[in-house]
Design a protein around this motif. Structure first.
Motif, PDB file in Angstrom:
ATOM      1  N   UNK A 150       0.833  -1.199   0.000  1.00  0.00           N
ATOM      2  CA  UNK A 150       0.000   0.000   0.000  1.00  0.00           C
ATOM      3  C   UNK A 150       0.872   1.256   0.000  1.00  0.00           C
ATOM      4  N   UNK A 151       1.611   1.502   1.070  1.00  0.00           N
ATOM      5  CA  UNK A 151       2.479   2.672   1.162  1.00  0.00           C
ATOM      6  C   UNK A 151       3.668   2.319   2.047  1.00  0.00           C
ATOM      7  N   UNK A 152       4.861   2.869   1.749  1.00  0.00           N
ATOM      8  CA  UNK A 152       6.041   2.529   2.549  1.00  0.00           C
ATOM      9  C   UNK A 152       5.909   2.992   3.988  1.00  0.00           C
ATOM     10  N   UNK A 153       6.694   2.380   4.863  1.00  0.00           N
ATOM     11  CA  UNK A 153       6.734   2.792   6.266  1.00  0.00           C
ATOM     12  C   UNK A 153       7.286   4.218   6.352  1.00  0.00           C
ATOM     13  N   UNK A 154       6.745   5.024   7.248  1.00  0.00           N
ATOM     14  CA  UNK A 154       7.230   6.394   7.466  1.00  0.00           C
ATOM     15  C   UNK A 154       8.506   6.339   8.312  1.00  0.00           C
ATOM     16  N   UNK A 207      -3.749  -4.464   7.574  1.00  0.00           N
ATOM     17  CA  UNK A 207      -4.857  -3.522   7.455  1.00  0.00           C
ATOM     18  C   UNK A 207      -4.579  -2.143   8.012  1.00  0.00           C
ATOM     19  N   UNK A 208      -3.392  -1.936   8.612  1.00  0.00           N
ATOM     20  CA  UNK A 208      -3.086  -0.627   9.202  1.00  0.00           C
ATOM     21  C   UNK A 208      -2.636   0.331   8.102  1.00  0.00           C
ATOM     22  N   UNK A 209      -3.324   1.459   7.901  1.00  0.00           N
ATOM     23  CA  UNK A 209      -2.890   2.416   6.870  1.00  0.00           C
ATOM     24  C   UNK A 209      -1.666   3.199   7.333  1.00  0.00           C
ATOM     25  N   UNK A 221       2.935   6.400  16.318  1.00  0.00           N
ATOM     26  CA  UNK A 221       4.253   5.816  16.055  1.00  0.00           C
ATOM     27  C   UNK A 221       4.212   4.300  16.181  1.00  0.00           C
ATOM     28  N   UNK A 222       3.552   3.799  17.214  1.00  0.00           N
ATOM     29  CA  UNK A 222       3.505   2.346  17.395  1.00  0.00           C
ATOM     30  C   UNK A 222       2.647   1.677  16.313  1.00  0.00           C
ATOM     31  N   UNK A 223       1.570   2.336  15.908  1.00  0.00           N
ATOM     32  CA  UNK A 223       0.768   1.806  14.808  1.00  0.00           C
ATOM     33  C   UNK A 223       1.595   1.731  13.530  1.00  0.00           C
ATOM     34  N   UNK A 224       2.318   2.799  13.246  1.00  0.00           N
ATOM     35  CA  UNK A 224       3.140   2.811  12.027  1.00  0.00           C
ATOM     36  C   UNK A 224       4.230   1.751  12.102  1.00  0.00           C
ATOM     37  N   UNK A 225       4.810   1.571  13.280  1.00  0.00           N
ATOM     38  CA  UNK A 225       5.831   0.544  13.442  1.00  0.00           C
ATOM     39  C   UNK A 225       5.292  -0.853  13.186  1.00  0.00           C
ATOM     40  N   UNK A 226       4.034  -1.089  13.523  1.00  0.00           N
ATOM     41  CA  UNK A 226       3.441  -2.413  13.320  1.00  0.00           C
ATOM     42  C   UNK A 226       3.270  -2.752  11.841  1.00  0.00           C
TER      43      UNK A 226
END
Length: 611
Positions: free
Chosen positions: A72-76, A472-474, A501-506
């Motif tokens: 979907x999109x790369x990790x930030x 499923x995490x955007x 931050x923790x959501x993005x890390x997952x």
């Protein structure tokens, strides 16, 4: 434990490969997801002495190759680096205590003094690593302030000056000496450094000169060079601009120029003498009363612009206007001052091979009025400080170096960053400084430094635990300062909150973890060809094929019951597509024979001794 090639393991870890200093980005991203922030900072900081700065301005080549982007999109990744540096980096004021954990205490002390010319990212990085190795280092900086283009070229709304100074202070705390206002070629020379007892020199002088356009009218008052404008604005000098400003160029520097001009960059000297509230009021008033109309004009279409897409969108949101597919034919003027630019329409920018070769439409002239025109079409180096007796070869405005060591043609003199390779991203300059430090140490010690060894760590439980909702995490976007408050020198991008931050890390796919197939009669882990791994795979990236169909086996393939019959392999082979695999761990959990395991690898320093 299976035997794997180092090349195969690293190929499966693309964010580390893409980073010029080989930061294990996925590792600190995963640690953030687990709430292990101090460990995450250690992973981010260990290879990068400017981690806090990179958390704000890095071009993030790691994100370009991030395999999550194919889903979907790369990790930030860059924004997550900022998250952990704000907790434990120099901006947190506890960086020094954490650094002791990362590097330990220095034991080596060497007598040889090293001169580093330039305090940009390559010079700071080189000085940092040499100091860690035990060398006394002196940085010579021509400007009145340290930081190079970080300080003089990057606008403050992207990179706070206080943060730059904190990073520099951390390096100076290692015993590094800094001399500002000391220009090579004016105040000292390569020869004088040698006479003063410096055993080696690193040239990190950058590319501080703007490229010029060769069109009529370039000499008019009010026609400025992009780098010159940024240098003056960032040093707080007043630059008379007028209301209508045209910026020529399509890269990130052109956007920095345009966004700085729109903010009233020449007002920053006034603002620094006011309280923060007064400064914001001054800048808001300038915006409200239409003090500046900035238009960026470039050869490229919107999709062809080399500037980062996020930067373009932010500039649009701040009211910067854009004119695409136009090129300057001449600068218009009256009484020696610029009054506008005459443009030609561009029919194409690149030829059939992708080479930059713009073509213009005849008789398509259009005049655009301007009080100031700023050219931001590229940078080049100024190597006038070099003397023939220095013995340093140059070519095309750059210092010639051995790319493996960064040694110049003069013994004991090394060069890196923009001075050697032309304008590049900051993290590439950091990598050059680190390589030069290593090369200088090897020259002075007469033998190479210990190399980094790799070991493979196995999940002994044969089970890989992670949240199965990670798909499923955007992508989480870092918060941005509202456009109405983007005035003066206030930062535009803000820091992730802990939840985001923790959501993005997952979302990270854990590319350093590999699905490995191993059969062992002794351990009772022989594959029974049940096909359960194929059934459970959510991405259909596993295949069981006859061995006779395969010639070259990938490192992770499993050959089941191979039998040589008339020169051919009989039996079955399990193959997987590493690029598609999500590392969800379902195969290992499903395998009833324990043939499939999830194995992670880590890089560990192992001192194998000198020589």
């Amino acid at each position: 434990m299976a035997e794997f090639s180092r090349e195969w393991l690293e190929r499966n870890f693309p964010c580390r490969q893409a980073c010029p200093v080989h930061t294990e980005a996925g590792k600190y991203v995963a640690l953030i997801a687990e709430g292990r922030y101090r460990e995450a900072y250690a992973v981010a900081r260990r290879p990068n002495p400017l981690a806090s700065i990179c958390g704000r301005i890095c071009a993030a080549p790691c994100e370009t190759v991030c395999r999550r982007g194919e889903l979907d999109a790369p990790i930030a990744i860059r924004a997550l680096k900022r998250f952990v540096t704000e907790k434990f980096g120099v901006e947190s004021m506890i960086d020094f205590s954490v650094l002791t954990e990362i590097y330990g205490r220095r034991t080596d002390r060497h007598p040889e003094r090293i001169a580093v010319i330039g305090s940009g990212p390559s010079g700071l990085s080189c000085a940092h690593d040499l100091a860690i190795m035990g060398y006394p280092v002196t940085i010579f900086e021509a400007a009145s302030v340290a930081g190079g283009m970080l300080r003089l070229g990057v606008p403050e709304y992207r990179l706070p000056r206080a943060l730059i100074q904190l990073e520099i202070n951390a390096i100076l705390s290692l015993g590094v000496e800094l001399k500002t206002g000391a220009r090579l070629g004016r105040d000292f020379s390569i020869a004088s450094l040698r006479n003063d007892g410096y055993a080696a020199v690193f040239l990190g002088v950058g590319a501080m000169r703007s490229r010029d356009l060769t069109v009529p009218g370039v000499e008019l008052d009010g026609v400025l060079r992009g780098i010159d404008y940024l240098l003056n604005a960032n040093l707080g000098y007043k630059v008379e601009m007028g209301r209508r400003v045209i910026v020529i160029g399509g890269g990130n520097v052109a956007l920095d120029v345009a966004r700085t001009a729109a903010r009233g960059g020449e007002q920053e000297n006034l603002q620094r003498n006011l309280s923060i509230v007064q400064a914001l009021d001054v800048a808001r008033s300038a915006v409200r009363f239409g003090a500046r109309e900035v238009t960026l004009c470039c050869l490229e279409s919107e999709s062809e612009m080399p500037a980062a897409r996020d930067e373009v969108e932010e500039a649009m949101g701040e009211g910067i206007r854009f004119r695409h597919r136009v090129g300057p034919k001449r600068f218009l003027g009256t009484g020696g001052s610029v009054t506008g630019v005459e443009f030609l329409a561009v029919s194409r920018v690149f030829d059939e091979t992708g080479r930059f070769a713009p073509q213009f439409v005849e008789r398509s002239e259009i005049a655009v009025a301007a009080d100031t025109v700023i050219m931001a079409i590229g940078q080049t180096g100024d190597l006038s400080f070099l003397q023939p007796e220095d013995g340093i070869e140059t070519r095309g405005g750059r210092i010639v170096v051995d790319t493996a060591t960064l040694a110049t043609t003069a013994r004991g003199v090394y060069a890196g960053g923009d001075a050697a390779f032309g304008p590049r991203i900051a993290i590439s300059a950091v990598a050059d400084g680190k390589l030069a430090a290593k090369s200088i140490d090897e020259l002075l010690r007469g033998r190479p430094r210990p190399e980094t060894e790799m070991t493979v760590e196995i999940d002994l439980h044969g089970r890989y635990e992670r949240d199965l909702d990670f798909e499923g995490i955007p992508r989480q976007k870092p918060p941005m300062r509202p456009t109405s408050r983007r005035v003066g020198f206030a930062e535009v991008e803000e820091c992730f909150g802990e939840r985001e931050a923790r959501l993005e890390g997952k979302r990270c796919l854990h590319c350093w973890t590999n699905t490995v197939f191993e059969e062992s009669v002794e351990a009772g882990t022989e594959c029974i060809l049940c096909g359960g791994c194929q059934d459970v795979c959510p991405e259909d990236c596993i295949e069981i094929v006859p061995a006779a169909q395969i010639r070259d086996l990938p490192p992770a393939a499993l050959v089941i019951a191979p039998v040589l019959v008339e020169g051919r392999n009989e039996g079955w082979i399990i193959l997987k597509d590493e690029q598609v695999c999500l590392r969800c761990g379902l195969w290992a959990a499903r395998c009833p024979a324990g043939t499939i395991t999830m194995q992670s690898f880590a890089h560990k320093e192992e001192d194998r001794g000198r020589g």
